[in-house]
Scaffold this motif. Structure first.
Motif, PDB file in Angstrom:
ATOM      1  N   ASP A 141     -30.587  37.935  17.570  1.00  0.00           N
ATOM      2  CA  ASP A 141     -31.875  38.519  17.973  1.00  0.00           C
ATOM      3  C   ASP A 141     -32.227  38.224  19.408  1.00  0.00           C
ATOM      4  O   ASP A 141     -32.642  39.108  20.312  1.00  0.00           O
ATOM      5  N   ALA A 142     -32.209  36.971  19.856  1.00  0.00           N
ATOM      6  CA  ALA A 142     -32.434  36.413  20.901  1.00  0.00           C
ATOM      7  C   ALA A 142     -31.328  37.021  21.962  1.00  0.00           C
ATOM      8  O   ALA A 142     -31.920  37.388  23.390  1.00  0.00           O
ATOM      9  N   ALA A 143     -30.129  37.215  21.917  1.00  0.00           N
ATOM     10  CA  ALA A 143     -29.133  37.568  22.694  1.00  0.00           C
ATOM     11  C   ALA A 143     -29.526  39.141  23.055  1.00  0.00           C
ATOM     12  O   ALA A 143     -29.431  39.646  24.103  1.00  0.00           O
ATOM     13  N   GLY A 146     -32.083  39.387  25.370  1.00  0.00           N
ATOM     14  CA  GLY A 146     -31.987  38.843  26.745  1.00  0.00           C
ATOM     15  C   GLY A 146     -32.691  37.224  26.919  1.00  0.00           C
ATOM     16  O   GLY A 146     -32.808  37.202  27.973  1.00  0.00           O
ATOM     17  N   VAL A 147     -32.795  36.794  25.731  1.00  0.00           N
ATOM     18  CA  VAL A 147     -33.816  35.417  25.723  1.00  0.00           C
ATOM     19  C   VAL A 147     -32.729  34.173  25.242  1.00  0.00           C
ATOM     20  O   VAL A 147     -31.822  34.449  24.713  1.00  0.00           O
ATOM     21  N   GLU A 148     -32.879  33.046  26.155  1.00  0.00           N
ATOM     22  CA  GLU A 148     -32.178  32.123  25.933  1.00  0.00           C
ATOM     23  C   GLU A 148     -32.864  31.062  25.406  1.00  0.00           C
ATOM     24  O   GLU A 148     -33.856  30.551  25.828  1.00  0.00           O
ATOM     25  N   LEU A 154     -34.823  26.971  18.890  1.00  0.00           N
ATOM     26  CA  LEU A 154     -33.851  27.435  17.751  1.00  0.00           C
ATOM     27  C   LEU A 154     -34.251  26.632  16.512  1.00  0.00           C
ATOM     28  O   LEU A 154     -34.619  27.395  15.692  1.00  0.00           O
ATOM     29  N   ARG A 155     -34.412  25.398  16.464  1.00  0.00           N
ATOM     30  CA  ARG A 155     -34.956  24.779  15.358  1.00  0.00           C
ATOM     31  C   ARG A 155     -36.228  25.131  14.902  1.00  0.00           C
ATOM     32  O   ARG A 155     -36.552  25.291  13.616  1.00  0.00           O
ATOM     33  N   GLU A 156     -37.394  25.243  15.894  1.00  0.00           N
ATOM     34  CA  GLU A 156     -38.656  25.582  15.576  1.00  0.00           C
ATOM     35  C   GLU A 156     -38.454  26.932  14.963  1.00  0.00           C
ATOM     36  O   GLU A 156     -39.420  27.288  13.906  1.00  0.00           O
ATOM     37  N   ARG A 157     -37.783  28.006  15.327  1.00  0.00           N
ATOM     38  CA  ARG A 157     -37.496  29.404  14.820  1.00  0.00           C
ATOM     39  C   ARG A 157     -37.125  29.283  13.337  1.00  0.00           C
ATOM     40  O   ARG A 157     -37.383  30.031  12.410  1.00  0.00           O
TER      41      ARG A 157
END
Length: 292
Positions: A141-143, A146-148, A154-157
């Motif tokens: 989803d992040a890719a 366009g979000v890095e 990532l752990r928080e999400r």
């Protein structure tokens, strides 16, 4: 009870060729096992649903255990389900058995994932079986957006998605990434270093846990007592004999004692359980929390 499959056939092939049971036949077999401990009925019931157990076992093959071991554990879960299944509740056996098979599979995988256990609480199980899938989806989803994301984000999400604490995600990542090592290995190179086994937390029940368990037990007994209080004297006698004694009394023996047919005793039992369920309905969420 052993399952006597033809050694010339594979278990999977035998399961695929097993009969499909209709609801009435399934119920008759379950009653024969529950009331008469009829092993032939149990064997027929287990064999008919072994394909279900195998299909669930295959879903766990990505966790490192051999397929044969997984299928054996799935079969054990199926037999546990058959031993605890109540055909009077109007639920198909397959629906009931799925829970027992999956629970057995999860416990088996977690026991065998590492020499050091990964954990057994509900949050740890949820993390273990969902973290890789959730991580892959969040990264995709992040890719796409366009979000890095850095490791911490990532752990928080992942923690928010699964509904656990961030520290639990970090701890599980470390456990899954590490390899097994000897608990008797020294923490440092010096001769005076402590062994890793000395740092392990005691797995025994803590005082706070024992207090909560005892408190829950007291509340549960009170609620069950209230529910039993809604029943007639005859209904209480049947429920006590069928559900609160070990081994449970058979329908035939109760019928003889009360001067009723076996079917009438079964009807009274089903009606009494329905009364108790209605009484306990407002406590459903609390009961799930205690049993979970």
């Amino acid at each position: 009870m052993a399952l006597d499959f033809d050694p010339g056939q594979s278990l999977s092939r035998h399961a695929r060729s097993a009969e499909l049971l209709d609801a009435d036949t399934e119920r008759d077999l379950a009653i024969a096992w529950r009331d008469h401990r009829d092993e032939a009925a149990l064997h027929r019931l287990i064999t008919a649903y072994m394909r279900l157990a195998i299909s669930i076992a295959w879903k766990f093959k990505g966790y490192g255990a051999s397929v044969n071991d997984l299928i054996q554990e799935a079969g054990l879960g199926l037999m546990k389900a058959a031993d605890r299944f109540d055909p009077d509740r109007g639920v198909r056996f397959s629906t009931y058995a799925v829970w027992w098979i999956r629970a057995g599979m999860q416990d088996f995988v977690m026991r065998n994932w590492s020499m050091v256990r990964t954990g057994s609480t509900s949050s740890q199980k949820s993390l273990f079986f969902n973290m890789r899938r959730v991580r892959a989806r969040l990264e995709a989803d992040a890719a796409a957006e366009g979000v890095e994301l850095d490791s911490h984000q990532l752990r928080e999400r992942i923690a928010n998605e699964i509904g656990v604490a961030l520290k639990d995600v970090e701890l599980m990542e470390g456990r899954l990434a590490g390899s097994d090592f000897s608990l008797n290995a020294l923490q440092s190179d010096g001769d005076e270093g402590r062994e890793w086994i000395e740092t392990l937390e005691d797995d025994g029940e803590q005082a706070s846990e024992r207090f909560e368990r005892e408190k829950d037990g007291t509340r549960l007994r009170e609620w069950l007592g209230d529910a039993l209080g809604t029943l007639t004297e005859r209904e209480q006698k049947i429920i006590a004999a069928r559900k609160l004694t070990n081994p449970a009394r058979t329908l035939e023996s109760l019928g003889e004692e009360l001067g009723l047919s076996k079917e009438r005793v079964r009807q009274i039992e089903a009606g009494a359980l329905q009364k108790m369920r209605r009484k306990l309905a407002p406590r459903e969420e609390e009961l799930r929390g205690m049993m979970g």
